[in-house]
Design an enzyme around this catalytic site. Structure first.
Site, short mmCIF file in Angstrom:
data_model
loop_
_atom_site.label_atom_id
_atom_site.label_comp_id
_atom_site.label_asym_id
_atom_site.label_seq_id
_atom_site.Cartn_x
_atom_site.Cartn_y
_atom_site.Cartn_z
N SER A 91 0.83 -1.26 0.17
CA SER A 91 0.04 -0.06 -0.11
C SER A 91 0.93 1.17 0.02
O SER A 91 1.86 1.47 -0.80
CB SER A 91 -1.03 -0.17 1.06
OG SER A 91 -1.98 0.91 1.03
N ASP A 203 -5.73 -3.34 -2.73
CA ASP A 203 -4.62 -3.20 -1.83
C ASP A 203 -4.06 -4.60 -1.15
O ASP A 203 -4.85 -5.22 -0.60
CB ASP A 203 -5.13 -2.35 -0.88
CG ASP A 203 -4.25 -1.82 0.08
OD1 ASP A 203 -3.40 -1.99 0.80
OD2 ASP A 203 -4.12 -0.31 0.13
#
Length: 313
Positions: A91, A203
């Site tokens: 991320s 993500d």
């Protein structure tokens, strides 16, 4: 043998100096001796050929705006000449790690973190699968490090995403870097998924928010993890998007605990009260990263030196 003898000689000299100051100053002198020792051996370490040094990995976790603290950590690593031989990120950790590994000067990285806004990374899309597109993030990365493939990075780099079609963790370490990082930093529900090599990626924090296991898989001898987890009890939950991010980070926090146990050392910037969306608090995040990393410098150097000494004949 000559190197070992020189180390031994220095210790005799330093010990003699310590004894001359008298017992009243013994504690301060002992501490000073330790500092001198560490500085001396660190310079010896820096002079070693690369094949005699342990491979040090920096693992950068996810956490939205809190991850801007990683710029402060990288600033300290650069100033203290701490080695970074591999970077693995998830991320925001993938974003920060890719820029550093791609050759972005650390001063520019810090300035970027202090002035980051969502408008630089995302744009409204209103698609059935997300409110925003992260295409601008991909372009942002490309402008700063070029249109690099993974093999072109100055420091070996990998990032983690998840294929939402089958729940599989995907380790991205070949192909275009900017697209891979974009996929790793695409929060479900808020951002639309990224189509990448016949996969639908989102993500990596969903499944592996601090990917220490990936650094081990890639051959790291020493792993330093940067954990930017939130204090779940302090998170704001006054709209549906914040609730969604809260659900994601509750899961990520619990998954991270097992990963952090695998690291040799963990740096934890004090950013627990910063919400995932508060990019305007970049200055605070960077400062927190600097403070946390400075507090670990001696420990990191000792850890590295101990690994070197373990290999001495």
């Amino acid at each position: 043998m000559k190197r070992i003898f020189s180390w031994f000689s220095i210790r005799i000299i330093l010990t003699a100096v310590m004894l001359t100051v008298g017992y009243g100053s013994l504690s301060a002198a002992a501490l000073n001796e330790e500092d001198l020792w560490l500085d001396y051996f660190w310079q010896e370490y820096l002079a070693l050929p690369a094949d005699q040094k342990p491979k040090v990995a920096l693992v950068l976790g996810g956490g939205g705006a809190r991850g801007l603290a990683q710029a402060g950590v990288l600033e300290v690593f650069s100033e203290e000449q701490l080695p970074v031989d591999l970077i693995v990120g998830t991320s925001v950790g993938a974003l920060m790690g890719s820029l550093y590994a791609g050759g972005m000067p650390v001063a520019d990285l810090v300035k970027m973190a202090q002035n980051m806004t969502w408008s630089k990374l995302v744009s409204l899309k209103f698609s059935p699968v997300g409110l925003y597109s992260t295409k601008k993030m991909e372009e942002y990365i490309t402008r700063r490090i070029g249109d690099k493939n993974f093999y072109e990075m100055k420091i070996p780099f990998a990032c983690v995403a998840v294929d939402i079609r089958n729940g599989e963790k995907v380790i991205l370490r070949d192909g275009p870097v900017a697209t891979a990082v974009r996929a790793s930093a695409t929060m479900p529900g808020l951002f639309e998924p990224v189509e990448y090599r016949h996969r639908l990626l989102m993500d990596g924090g969903i499944i592996d928010n601090v990917p220490v296991d990936v650094a081990k898989f890639m051959g790291a001898d020493i792993i330093v993890a940067v954990d930017v987890s939130a204090d779940i009890g302090l998170a704001k939950t006054n709209n549906s998007l914040l609730i969604l991010s809260q659900v994601m980070y509750i899961r990520g926090t619990f998954l991270s605990q097992e990963q952090l146990k695998l690291a040799d050392l963990v740096i934890s910037p004090d950013v627990k009260d910063i919400n995932v969306s508060e990019l305007e608090r970049g200055d605070e995040c960077v400062d927190a990263g600097v403070v946390a990393a400075r507090g670990k410098v001696r420990e990191i150097k000792k850890l590295i030196l101990n690994r070197v000494w373990d290999k001495l004949p």
